[in-house]
Write an enzyme that holds these catalytic residues in place. Sequence first.
Site, PDB file in Angstrom:
ATOM      1  N   GLY A 705      11.124   3.804  -4.777  1.00 16.63           N
ATOM      2  CA  GLY A 705      11.275   3.957  -3.337  1.00 16.63           C
ATOM      3  C   GLY A 705      11.415   2.620  -2.648  1.00 16.63           C
ATOM      4  O   GLY A 705      11.007   1.583  -3.174  1.00 16.63           O
ATOM      5  N   LYS A 711       9.211  -2.390  -1.246  1.00 17.91           N
ATOM      6  CA  LYS A 711       9.619  -1.551  -2.362  1.00 17.91           C
ATOM      7  C   LYS A 711       8.399  -0.978  -3.064  1.00 17.91           C
ATOM      8  O   LYS A 711       7.306  -1.546  -3.028  1.00 17.91           O
ATOM      9  CB  LYS A 711      10.466  -2.356  -3.350  1.00 17.91           C
ATOM     10  CG  LYS A 711      11.793  -2.840  -2.763  1.00 17.91           C
ATOM     11  CD  LYS A 711      12.616  -3.603  -3.799  1.00 17.91           C
ATOM     12  CE  LYS A 711      13.956  -4.029  -3.211  1.00 17.91           C
ATOM     13  NZ  LYS A 711      14.791  -4.766  -4.189  1.00 17.91           N
ATOM     14  N   VAL A 712       8.612   0.172  -3.716  1.00 12.97           N
ATOM     15  CA  VAL A 712       7.546   0.832  -4.470  1.00 12.97           C
ATOM     16  C   VAL A 712       8.017   1.012  -5.911  1.00 12.97           C
ATOM     17  O   VAL A 712       9.140   1.462  -6.164  1.00 12.97           O
ATOM     18  CB  VAL A 712       7.176   2.206  -3.860  1.00 12.97           C
ATOM     19  CG1 VAL A 712       6.091   2.873  -4.682  1.00 12.97           C
ATOM     20  CG2 VAL A 712       6.722   2.045  -2.427  1.00 12.97           C
ATOM     21  N   ASP A 829       3.321   8.928  11.707  1.00 14.10           N
ATOM     22  CA  ASP A 829       4.605   8.997  11.001  1.00 14.10           C
ATOM     23  C   ASP A 829       4.578  10.115   9.972  1.00 14.10           C
ATOM     24  O   ASP A 829       5.000   9.941   8.826  1.00 14.10           O
ATOM     25  CB  ASP A 829       4.920   7.655  10.333  1.00 14.10           C
ATOM     26  CG  ASP A 829       6.411   7.525   9.978  1.00 14.10           C
ATOM     27  OD1 ASP A 829       7.217   8.292  10.550  1.00 14.10           O
ATOM     28  OD2 ASP A 829       6.759   6.678   9.147  1.00 14.10           O
TER      29      ASP A 829
END
Length: 1015
Positions: A705, A711-712, A829
């Site tokens: 992701g 970033k993941v 969110d």
Amino acid sequence: MSKLPLFVAFHLLLLINVAVPSQVISETEQTILLTLKRELGDPPSLRSWKPSPSAPCDWTGISCSGGAVTKLLLSSKNITTTKNLPSTICNLKHLIMLDLFNNSIAGEFPTTLYACSNLRNLNLSQNCLAGVIPTDVDRLKTLTDLRLSANSFSGDIPAAIGNLRELQTLHLFQNNFNGTVAKEIGNLSNLEFLGLAYNLKLAPWKIPLEFRGLRNLRQMYMPQCNLIGEIPEYFGNIFTNLERLDLAMNNLSGSIPRSLFSLRKLNFLYLYSNRLSGVIPSASMQGLELIDVDFAKNNLTGFIPQEFGQLKNLNTLHLYENHLCGEIPRSLSLIPSLEYFRVFKNNLSGTLPPELGLHSKLRMFEVSDNQLSGGLPEHLCAGGALIGVIVFSNNFSGVLPEWIGNCPSLDTVQVYNNKFSGEVPLGLWTTSNLSSLILSNNSFSGPLPSKLFWNLTRLEIANNNFSGGISVGITAAKNLLFLDARNNMLSGEIPRKLTQLSGLSTLMLDGNQLSGALPSEIISWQSLNTLTLSRNKLSGQIPPAITALPRLTYLDLSQNGISGAIPPKFDRLKFVFLNLSSNQLSGKIPDEFNNLAFENSFLNNPHLCAYNPNVQLANCLTKTASAAPQSSNSSSKSLALILAATTVVLLAIASLVFYTLKTQWGKKHCGHNNKVATWRLTSFQRLDLTEINFLSSLTDNNLIGSGGFGKVYRIASNRPGEYVAVKKIWNCKDVDDKLEKEFQAEVEILGNIRHSNIVKLLCCYSSENSKLLVYEYMENQSLDKWLHAEKKTSPTGLSWPTRLNIAIGAAQGLCYMHHECSPPVIHRDVKSSNILLDSEFRAKIADFGLAKMLAKPGELHTMSTLAGSFGYIPPEYAYSTKINEKVDAYSFGVVLLELVTGRKPNLGGENAYSLVEWAWEHFTKGKNLTDAFDEDVKEQRYAEEMTNVFKLGLLCTSSLPSTRPSTKEILQVLRRCCHSGSTRRRVGNEFDIAPLLSDTRYVCSYKESNADPSW
């Protein structure tokens, strides 16, 4: 010889001249209709259209006169078109009526119908037509009935409509008109029905003076169409035939004109939700034949005029939600036809007229939320038709009259928040049709009844003086779902037979004098989600069977004498609230609750212990050591050596990892090639860091992701099949403080909250250059990838039961954040990409980079910048910087709509539709809700559950935050969607989801729909 053959020949010729045209017409029109059927795509509903000697007049939807087709009645035939209607229709030269109501006909207004020279009735309502109504629509000059409601027409309502001089009915409601309303409509002197309702996007407009030409008008249906200004004075002088006037939910101002009271044929008057200032009584009201008057939800002030009593044919009087004051006039009780009496939410005072119900067949009586006093009139049920007595939140006193126990038609009695006293009439407990009885917050006394009637579903008697034991006869109410008897003087044991109420969802008996142990048969309460028994004298142990209650989320057993250990498997219950404090429990608390999230759940149990030193209980390790003071010195020394060696090894490994990360990542990013960063480790969960090979695994091959945060990566541990997720955030000097703040927020929140439906933050690394967050890895990634990926993740995608469980899990996480965290947490969110799924598709809320801590529950928090994701942002962000937990409720409502429809939050297209706009439009236009369901999961057996979740999504996405349910209420509704849905009830013509919620604010469900089937 010559005369007879001539006579016969003449008659034969006459017969031929009469019969042949009819036969020819039938054969020709049969061909036309078969062609039309083919052009419409051969819908299955028209399979009966086959050639035959009697065709076409015996076909479905065909009506003939004199052997010719005069009417095409094809409503609700599942006809689907993507282009304009075929011109073939107008080849039926005798056609006078075309009814295509409730199909899926798309395209623009069908100008092909201009060729239908005799067409008088055209019904295209509830289809998919769009675009503008053409300016030459007056070419349909023979029309007397034009119905175009519930489509997507936009633009102006054109002046050409005013040229259809024969028009008697005009329905244009529920469209997307965003222009002006033609004043030329006033030219329609024959018009009887005018419907412009629910066109919210119309430019603000006043009722024009030209409407005086509508002298034959019988019904004006114009709620919620952006009207402004005052109601014209000419109404009463011109509309002498008016039977129904509906101008509700607009922005009308001023006073109600005197002339309205001269409309002798007026049956229905709806003026609620405006800004009208009052009613001007007039002597001209005498003899007025009103059947329905509704001034609801205005800003009316002053007294209810005595003159209303002169309306001898008045059937329904609605004056609720205004600013009326003073007493209810006696004249109202003398109206012989009065059935519906609603004046709730005003400032009315004094006593009720004693003759109410004596002279009329009263059905509904609602006077709640006023300042009325005295007792209830003796004759309310004299007509034998009374359905509801709703008088809560007043100053009524005295005893309930005996008649209330002898009124078999009663469905609901709500007298809570008053000053009633004495015993409840015995007959009220067993009234045959009673489903809801709410007596809370009075001074009632005496014992509970020996029996309840089976039909009762809700019983609330909290905060009274009821005494004695709980009779086993209560179990006769087999349908009982909600029982609240808190804060009385009930004594004795909880009857074991009470567990026979298998449908019970809420049982609250706090603050009584109950004793004995909890029934071991508690396992029968499979629907129970709330059990509160605090402040009693209960003893014994917590029954192990409690762990088998699948829906139990709210448990309070505090301040009793319960002893023994907490049952095994207790931690498999997913609590929104848990309180076992102030008992005599012993042993250790389950691991699932061994954290700060439940720090107040076990207080004042001196024999309980915990392994977490932050929990305010005795430390289990200390207790174990003190329980064995004679341990051998060798064992102690061995343990010390092991601990010391382990510490040294971990420190060495951690130093090696830190040094490698510093030197290699520092050279690669942000220009810090030679500077050695100082890393700081903060650990929140037990984690063997030596098993994670960070450096070699932070590659694009492991990228799962990315976004504005960084970033993941998925990182494998040395344990086979186990992974963690690492979010990498770089804090370069040329980046503002936003990422730093998001990082700090996420660490602060996730590091201090624990819940099975919130993603676990295992540890974090921080340096002047870089940030690393290490999470538990969620095997099935995010919800949006399952719902919206170009190619489904699996051939079947997510089943509806799985989707519903995901919704429940996510709601549990949000409910914990909003109601159990101190201070509460707003996510800001919430979206499907931030709902992660583990290997068993359990949902967990993730990504708290935008979350904020609130100082107090419900307190508004000021936001300096717009936060959230498009499609999920609530409308209050457009006009206010003050937000509370309801922003998450809105965003979660969008997620619910995604789960039901399978659609993305932003639908795109020409109109840049959002899913919320689309869903509300689909609902308000009265379209079949099942048409909105995701085809991948649409099955009849799930239709009721999906319908309820769809409507819950609408409720969550209400434009006003105050009207949205809390996440606790959302969770309760979702849990009840899992089973039979027996709590669902239909109110009038509309479904009110609010009674699914436990809060008594939602109990008063007698709302009359403003929809009229005749429309």
